[in-house]
Design an enzyme around this catalytic site. Structure first.
Site, PDB file in Angstrom:
ATOM      1  N   SER A  87      26.973  19.449  51.299  1.00 10.63           N
ATOM      2  CA  SER A  87      26.521  19.109  49.855  1.00 10.63           C
ATOM      3  C   SER A  87      25.915  20.381  49.133  1.00 10.63           C
ATOM      4  O   SER A  87      26.045  20.722  47.921  1.00 10.63           O
ATOM      5  CB  SER A  87      25.885  18.078  49.993  1.00 10.63           C
ATOM      6  OG  SER A  87      26.293  16.903  50.532  1.00 10.63           O
ATOM      7  N   HIS A 142      20.562  20.578  47.649  1.00 12.34           N
ATOM      8  CA  HIS A 142      21.122  20.429  46.609  1.00 12.34           C
ATOM      9  C   HIS A 142      20.905  21.125  45.522  1.00 12.34           C
ATOM     10  O   HIS A 142      21.598  22.000  44.971  1.00 12.34           O
ATOM     11  CB  HIS A 142      21.150  18.840  45.909  1.00 12.34           C
ATOM     12  CG  HIS A 142      21.456  18.115  47.185  1.00 12.34           C
ATOM     13  ND1 HIS A 142      22.018  16.607  46.704  1.00 12.34           N
ATOM     14  CD2 HIS A 142      22.418  18.247  48.372  1.00 12.34           C
ATOM     15  CE1 HIS A 142      22.605  15.961  47.631  1.00 12.34           C
ATOM     16  NE2 HIS A 142      22.832  17.100  48.823  1.00 12.34           N
TER      17      HIS A 142
END
Length: 356
Positions: A256, A314
């Site tokens: 991610s 992230h």
């Protein structure tokens, strides 16, 4: 646009230095990581013990002891920092040379095809309906989809390795990133190809596949791979910093962070592009608003201490993607000419006598 709930999930394991932070670390409930019980010993310290084995006979290795001081880990950050800078620089250097070789090979192939075009009529057609369908499917893919196919296959192979019980300790040590591990640097990249949950991997790969055409058309496949790999290292380093500062140690894994860099770069370059959620296609929004909303959620999660996702990874990946879209191409990729020139001279060797 698919849901961005896919993330660098945090496993309930500790690896490397044989210790666990005496706090609860979140895990992947859907795939068998179960909650460990807490017991207080006579000295007052909490220790964690594995009470159950995970599904598919996979046991998560745990250890117990008192964690070292936080200042110790702050001193250890110089190694991941040097690795991040060196690996990112090396990725762009290799990508520049790869692009040079690709262009040279493409020109040679074009000339060879022109010369041998008349031979194609003499060759018998390839047999096999299945092979013909596979070739047709592959040729219909965009350059971006072809580029990410290798990444998807590699993630699938690593996912299968997690199913092998005898490899669990190796997988935790090298395919999860953790500032408390003995292996600090290599897992920063390997963990971006690692998923324990099938849903986690499928969601991440779907997002990567969806944005592959846009990002590769913007950058080219060589620059895309350099950005993707660098973003993986940068997002892992951001995760290291967050875990050390907050004291919330634990292994993380997932693509991610790198995918957030790709998503952020596309949304920065094309902020007015219309996106939609896969399960709610009737609701559309601009790419610029999408990346702002995602970063706002991750910022809230980082501040409030949500542990279901690695929000620092992230944010690190997203910030790197935004920076590269605005400045990175100008300051890094466009400065590759001296390196390519050096490679050209090295590859062709010194000029022969009599050559001008």
């Amino acid at each position: 646009m698919t849901s961005m709930n896919s993330a660098c999930w945090t496993l309930r394991t500790c690896s490397g230095r044989s210790w666990c932070q005496g706090r609860r670390v979140l895990m992947e409930q859907r795939n068998g990581f179960r909650k460990a019980s807490k017991k207080t010993d006579r000295g007052g310290f909490e220790t964690h013990q594995v009470t159950d084995t995970v599904k598919s006979s996979i046991t998560t290795p745990m250890a117990e002891s008192v964690p070292p001081a936080r200042s110790y880990f702050l001193k250890q950050l110089y190694k991941p920092l040097i690795f991040t800078l060196g690996f990112s620089g090396g990725s762009f250097g290799v990508a520049a040379i790869w692009q040079y070789e690709s262009l040279k090979s493409r020109m040679k192939s074009y000339l060879d095809d022109v010369r041998a075009d008349w031979l194609e009529k003499l060759r018998p057609p390839k047999q096999g309906a299945f092979r013909k369908q596979v070739n047709q499917w592959w040729n219909n893919l965009s350059e971006g989809q072809k580029a990410v196919s290798g990444i998807i296959v590699l993630n699938g192979l690593v996912f299968c390795l997690w199913r092998v019980p005898s490899l669990q300790r190796t997988m935790v040590r090298y395919f999860t990133s953790n500032p408390a591990s003995r292996s600090l640097c290599l897992p920063m990249v390997l963990s971006t190809f690692s998923h324990f949950s099938l849903f986690h991997m499928a969601a991440n790969m779907y997002v990567l596949w969806s944005f592959s055409t846009s990002i590769v058309s913007m950058m080219g496949k060589e620059q895309f791979f350099a950005v993707y790999l660098s973003a993986g290292a940068v997002s892992s380093f951001a995760s290291y910093i967050s875990k050390i500062v907050t004291g919330r140690f634990g292994p993380s894994l997932g693509a991610s962070g790198a995918i957030m860099a790709i998503l952020a770069a596309v949304c920065t370059k094309m902020p007015e592009a219309k996106l939609a959620i896969i399960f709610l296609p009737m609701f559309t929004f601009t790419a610029g608003n999408a990346i702002k909303a995602i970063m706002a959620i991750d910022s809230a999660g980082l501040i409030m201490g949500w542990r279901f996702f690695d929000h620092a990874a992230h944010l690190g990946g997203a910030l790197f993607g935004i920076w590269y879209a605005l400045y990175g191409n100008e300051f890094i990729w466009k400065k590759r000419e001296p390196l390519v020139k050096m490679w050209h001279e090295f590859r062709n060797g010194p000029p022969r006598s009599g050559d001008s």
